[in-house]
Design a protein around this motif. Sequence first.
Motif, PDB file in Angstrom:
ATOM      1  N   LEU A  77       0.859  -1.176   0.000  1.00  0.00           N
ATOM      2  CA  LEU A  77       0.000   0.000   0.000  1.00  0.00           C
ATOM      3  C   LEU A  77       0.902   1.234   0.000  1.00  0.00           C
ATOM      4  CD1 LEU A  77      -2.639  -1.141   2.668  1.00  0.00           C
ATOM      5  CD2 LEU A  77      -2.527  -1.671   0.214  1.00  0.00           C
ATOM      6  N   VAL A  78       0.780   2.042  -1.055  1.00  0.00           N
ATOM      7  CA  VAL A  78       1.702   3.156  -1.273  1.00  0.00           C
ATOM      8  C   VAL A  78       0.937   4.470  -1.304  1.00  0.00           C
ATOM      9  CG1 VAL A  78       3.450   4.142  -2.813  1.00  0.00           C
ATOM     10  CG2 VAL A  78       3.215   1.651  -2.618  1.00  0.00           C
ATOM     11  N   ARG A  79       1.375   5.417  -0.503  1.00  0.00           N
ATOM     12  CA  ARG A  79       0.805   6.766  -0.520  1.00  0.00           C
ATOM     13  C   ARG A  79       1.215   7.469  -1.810  1.00  0.00           C
ATOM     14  NH1 ARG A  79      -3.095   9.509   2.618  1.00  0.00           N
ATOM     15  NH2 ARG A  79      -2.997  11.665   1.908  1.00  0.00           N
ATOM     16  N   MET A  80       0.265   8.111  -2.497  1.00  0.00           N
ATOM     17  CA  MET A  80       0.562   8.758  -3.775  1.00  0.00           C
ATOM     18  C   MET A  80       1.229  10.117  -3.609  1.00  0.00           C
ATOM     19  SD  MET A  80      -0.272   6.735  -6.273  1.00  0.00           S
ATOM     20  CE  MET A  80      -0.578   7.731  -7.738  1.00  0.00           C
ATOM     21  N   ASP A  81       0.963  10.781  -2.511  1.00  0.00           N
ATOM     22  CA  ASP A  81       1.520  12.117  -2.298  1.00  0.00           C
ATOM     23  C   ASP A  81       2.948  12.013  -1.765  1.00  0.00           C
ATOM     24  OD1 ASP A  81       1.926  14.805  -1.970  1.00  0.00           O
ATOM     25  OD2 ASP A  81       0.689  14.988  -0.171  1.00  0.00           O
ATOM     26  N   GLN A  82       3.864  11.698  -2.674  1.00  0.00           N
ATOM     27  CA  GLN A  82       5.286  11.609  -2.344  1.00  0.00           C
ATOM     28  C   GLN A  82       6.074  12.337  -3.441  1.00  0.00           C
ATOM     29  OE1 GLN A  82       6.935   7.875  -0.835  1.00  0.00           O
ATOM     30  NE2 GLN A  82       4.870   6.978  -0.750  1.00  0.00           N
ATOM     31  N   PRO A  83       6.151  13.651  -3.368  1.00  0.00           N
ATOM     32  CA  PRO A  83       6.826  14.426  -4.420  1.00  0.00           C
ATOM     33  C   PRO A  83       8.254  13.933  -4.649  1.00  0.00           C
ATOM     34  CG  PRO A  83       5.666  15.875  -2.899  1.00  0.00           C
ATOM     35  CD  PRO A  83       5.617  14.506  -2.302  1.00  0.00           C
ATOM     36  N   GLY A  84       8.575  13.770  -5.929  1.00  0.00           N
ATOM     37  CA  GLY A  84       9.898  13.294  -6.287  1.00  0.00           C
ATOM     38  C   GLY A  84      10.033  11.788  -6.252  1.00  0.00           C
ATOM     39  N   ARG A  85       9.085  11.115  -5.631  1.00  0.00           N
ATOM     40  CA  ARG A  85       9.139   9.656  -5.544  1.00  0.00           C
ATOM     41  C   ARG A  85       7.987   8.982  -6.293  1.00  0.00           C
ATOM     42  NH1 ARG A  85      10.626   8.962   0.917  1.00  0.00           N
ATOM     43  NH2 ARG A  85      12.818   9.616   0.759  1.00  0.00           N
ATOM     44  N   VAL A  86       6.891   9.712  -6.489  1.00  0.00           N
ATOM     45  CA  VAL A  86       5.754   9.191  -7.253  1.00  0.00           C
ATOM     46  C   VAL A  86       5.367  10.240  -8.291  1.00  0.00           C
ATOM     47  CG1 VAL A  86       3.371   8.375  -7.208  1.00  0.00           C
ATOM     48  CG2 VAL A  86       4.891   7.861  -5.288  1.00  0.00           C
ATOM     49  N   GLU A  87       5.376   9.849  -9.564  1.00  0.00           N
ATOM     50  CA  GLU A  87       5.009  10.765 -10.651  1.00  0.00           C
ATOM     51  C   GLU A  87       3.904  10.142 -11.482  1.00  0.00           C
ATOM     52  OE1 GLU A  87       6.897  12.906 -14.653  1.00  0.00           O
ATOM     53  OE2 GLU A  87       8.154  11.641 -13.374  1.00  0.00           O
ATOM     54  N   VAL A  88       2.866  10.919 -11.777  1.00  0.00           N
ATOM     55  CA  VAL A  88       1.730  10.460 -12.580  1.00  0.00           C
ATOM     56  C   VAL A  88       1.743  11.201 -13.911  1.00  0.00           C
ATOM     57  CG1 VAL A  88      -0.790  10.295 -12.733  1.00  0.00           C
ATOM     58  CG2 VAL A  88       0.355   9.953 -10.530  1.00  0.00           C
ATOM     59  N   ARG A  89       1.693  10.447 -15.008  1.00  0.00           N
ATOM     60  CA  ARG A  89       1.648  11.034 -16.341  1.00  0.00           C
ATOM     61  C   ARG A  89       0.399  10.532 -17.067  1.00  0.00           C
ATOM     62  NH1 ARG A  89       7.839   9.929 -18.521  1.00  0.00           N
ATOM     63  NH2 ARG A  89       8.954  10.917 -16.757  1.00  0.00           N
ATOM     64  N   PRO A  90      -0.538  11.421 -17.399  1.00  0.00           N
ATOM     65  CA  PRO A  90      -1.754  10.997 -18.102  1.00  0.00           C
ATOM     66  C   PRO A  90      -1.437  10.425 -19.479  1.00  0.00           C
ATOM     67  CG  PRO A  90      -1.992  13.194 -17.168  1.00  0.00           C
ATOM     68  CD  PRO A  90      -0.541  12.846 -17.070  1.00  0.00           C
ATOM     69  N   ILE A  91      -2.231   9.447 -19.906  1.00  0.00           N
ATOM     70  CA  ILE A  91      -2.122   8.853 -21.240  1.00  0.00           C
ATOM     71  C   ILE A  91      -3.290   9.369 -22.077  1.00  0.00           C
ATOM     72  CG2 ILE A  91      -2.095   6.714 -22.568  1.00  0.00           C
ATOM     73  CD1 ILE A  91      -1.066   5.296 -20.056  1.00  0.00           C
ATOM     74  N   ARG A  92      -2.997  10.162 -23.071  1.00  0.00           N
ATOM     75  CA  ARG A  92      -4.056  10.701 -23.928  1.00  0.00           C
ATOM     76  C   ARG A  92      -4.487   9.636 -24.926  1.00  0.00           C
ATOM     77  NH1 ARG A  92      -6.202  15.660 -25.415  1.00  0.00           N
ATOM     78  NH2 ARG A  92      -6.823  15.876 -27.592  1.00  0.00           N
ATOM     79  N   GLN A  93      -5.795   9.369 -24.962  1.00  0.00           N
ATOM     80  CA  GLN A  93      -6.346   8.332 -25.825  1.00  0.00           C
ATOM     81  C   GLN A  93      -6.922   8.941 -27.100  1.00  0.00           C
ATOM     82  OE1 GLN A  93      -8.621   5.477 -23.035  1.00  0.00           O
ATOM     83  NE2 GLN A  93      -8.360   7.382 -21.917  1.00  0.00           N
ATOM     84  N   MET A  94      -7.347   8.067 -28.021  1.00  0.00           N
ATOM     85  CA  MET A  94      -7.859   8.576 -29.292  1.00  0.00           C
ATOM     86  C   MET A  94      -9.198   9.278 -29.120  1.00  0.00           C
ATOM     87  SD  MET A  94      -8.915   5.110 -31.327  1.00  0.00           S
ATOM     88  CE  MET A  94     -10.075   3.903 -30.705  1.00  0.00           C
ATOM     89  N   SER A  95      -9.842   9.097 -27.960  1.00  0.00           N
ATOM     90  CA  SER A  95     -11.066   9.852 -27.680  1.00  0.00           C
ATOM     91  C   SER A  95     -10.744  11.254 -27.192  1.00  0.00           C
ATOM     92  CB  SER A  95     -11.896   9.119 -26.614  1.00  0.00           C
ATOM     93  OG  SER A  95     -11.154   8.988 -25.414  1.00  0.00           O
ATOM     94  N   GLY A  96      -9.449  11.549 -26.986  1.00  0.00           N
ATOM     95  CA  GLY A  96      -9.028  12.878 -26.548  1.00  0.00           C
ATOM     96  C   GLY A  96      -8.952  13.029 -25.046  1.00  0.00           C
ATOM     97  N   THR A  97      -9.414  12.037 -24.295  1.00  0.00           N
ATOM     98  CA  THR A  97      -9.428  12.130 -22.834  1.00  0.00           C
ATOM     99  C   THR A  97      -8.274  11.319 -22.246  1.00  0.00           C
ATOM    100  OG1 THR A  97     -10.983  10.284 -22.719  1.00  0.00           O
ATOM    101  CG2 THR A  97     -11.905  12.502 -22.769  1.00  0.00           C
ATOM    102  N   SER A  98      -8.081  11.451 -20.939  1.00  0.00           N
ATOM    103  CA  SER A  98      -6.927  10.821 -20.281  1.00  0.00           C
ATOM    104  C   SER A  98      -7.339  10.181 -18.963  1.00  0.00           C
ATOM    105  CB  SER A  98      -5.831  11.866 -20.038  1.00  0.00           C
ATOM    106  OG  SER A  98      -5.444  12.498 -21.234  1.00  0.00           O
ATOM    107  N   GLU A  99      -8.182   9.151 -19.038  1.00  0.00           N
ATOM    108  CA  GLU A  99      -8.610   8.471 -17.817  1.00  0.00           C
ATOM    109  C   GLU A  99      -7.507   7.597 -17.231  1.00  0.00           C
ATOM    110  OE1 GLU A  99     -11.848   9.662 -20.286  1.00  0.00           O
ATOM    111  OE2 GLU A  99     -10.352   8.157 -20.723  1.00  0.00           O
ATOM    112  N   PHE A 100      -6.634   7.096 -18.098  1.00  0.00           N
ATOM    113  CA  PHE A 100      -5.578   6.194 -17.661  1.00  0.00           C
ATOM    114  C   PHE A 100      -4.267   6.957 -17.525  1.00  0.00           C
ATOM    115  CE2 PHE A 100      -8.433   3.596 -20.403  1.00  0.00           C
ATOM    116  CZ  PHE A 100      -9.020   2.854 -19.387  1.00  0.00           C
ATOM    117  N   ASN A 101      -3.356   6.371 -16.764  1.00  0.00           N
ATOM    118  CA  ASN A 101      -2.105   7.060 -16.479  1.00  0.00           C
ATOM    119  C   ASN A 101      -0.940   6.081 -16.424  1.00  0.00           C
ATOM    120  OD1 ASN A 101      -3.234   9.883 -15.331  1.00  0.00           O
ATOM    121  ND2 ASN A 101      -4.476   8.211 -14.513  1.00  0.00           N
ATOM    122  N   GLU A 102       0.251   6.635 -16.605  1.00  0.00           N
ATOM    123  CA  GLU A 102       1.481   5.959 -16.232  1.00  0.00           C
ATOM    124  C   GLU A 102       1.852   6.453 -14.833  1.00  0.00           C
ATOM    125  OE1 GLU A 102       4.470   5.374 -19.779  1.00  0.00           O
ATOM    126  OE2 GLU A 102       3.620   7.383 -19.883  1.00  0.00           O
TER     127      GLU A 102
END
Length: 400
Positions: free
Chosen positions: A197-222
């Motif tokens: 179980l990992v806390r997401m609010d860890q600046p410099g240690r956790v980075e979220v990058r949205p994945i833009r889909q062909m529908s133009g939206t970004s529900e999924f992420n790296e």
Amino acid sequence: MDFSFGAQDEELRGRARAWLSEHLVGPYAQVLGLGGPGSEHEGAGIRRAWERELGRGGWIGQGWEADGWGNRRLSLTGQVVWAEEYAALRAPGRVGHIGENLLAPTLIAYGSPEQQDRFLPGIARGEELWCQGYSEPGAGSDLAGIRTAAVRDAADGLYRVTGQKIWTSLAQDADWCFVLARTEPGSRRHRGLSFLLVRMDQPGRVEVRPIRQMSGTSEFNEVFFDGAVAAEVVGAEGDGWTVAMGLLALERGVSTLVQQIGFAAELERVLASYAARAAAGAGDPVLRERLVRQWAELRTMRWNALRTLGTEGDPGAPSVAKLLWGGWHRRLGELAVEVRGAAATAGPALWEPGLPYELGLDEEQRLFLFTRADTIYGGSDEIQRNIIAERVLGLPKEPR
């Protein structure tokens, strides 16, 4: 088999309808019908507040095998009744689904009492949101091939997680992520994995990058972990595969029925579009027959989902459900644009300079584009067929 509801269920239906009608007002009325598949980005802030509203009403955690964390327990049929009323009033798409329906039952089954007391109340109150760290660029449907590693520090007992996850829904809004990581150096496949179980609010240690889909939206992420700290492991270290598979077995059930209610609303829109064309003299008997088949298949999926609600330990039931709805929903997307004909290829984005692509898509176009992924995400059709063949029918395993 009798699929009707009893008197207690109908009494609950009235209470659920009254509560929803009373609370879906003000800012929440602005997000009615928003936040479904392919549009999870819509009204995210208001929908997060709505999650807390549901928590105050005790409507989160109805299917948990225990109560006492602020949730009200309902029978299986009661959960279906709530889901039907929720969909009928077009209440907004849930942002707490992963925590409520995936992590919480897993903690109840495999977690320690301390972990249950720490995390379940926040989920039940709608205050803490979760995402799932399973798939990786080289390990999607083949989950046993993950390479994200976690090393336990002998000094403080904490894990340091390093690696990359992909297709992580709601990671941009989540407070926590449950991560399947390799905690035994040199281990392979199912061995040496742990459920952290990992806390997401860890600046410099956790980075979220949205994945833009062909529908133009970004529900999924790296999601990239670079020494992210994890203090909690669910189950014993090295038992991650058992816990992860237990979680995946919980992913169907009532949630499948909730999904089908949304499918029914989408089908109604497509049927209405066809009816308008037919009234104008542009009906097509082939399309009509396909729409009738689509309606009949949805009814069959519903009955099958109701039939399997009370079954336990059937390794094939989740895979059968996924195969059925994945193909059905993709065919619906195709029908949505075929019913529209040539008009389905047009839209404001094609002739208004500067307009974001996704804003130029109407509901049918967005449905068509999003459903291209239905037979891939959540376990591809190939993987589901392998599970049925190997674990249910006893056929030889596919060569690797």
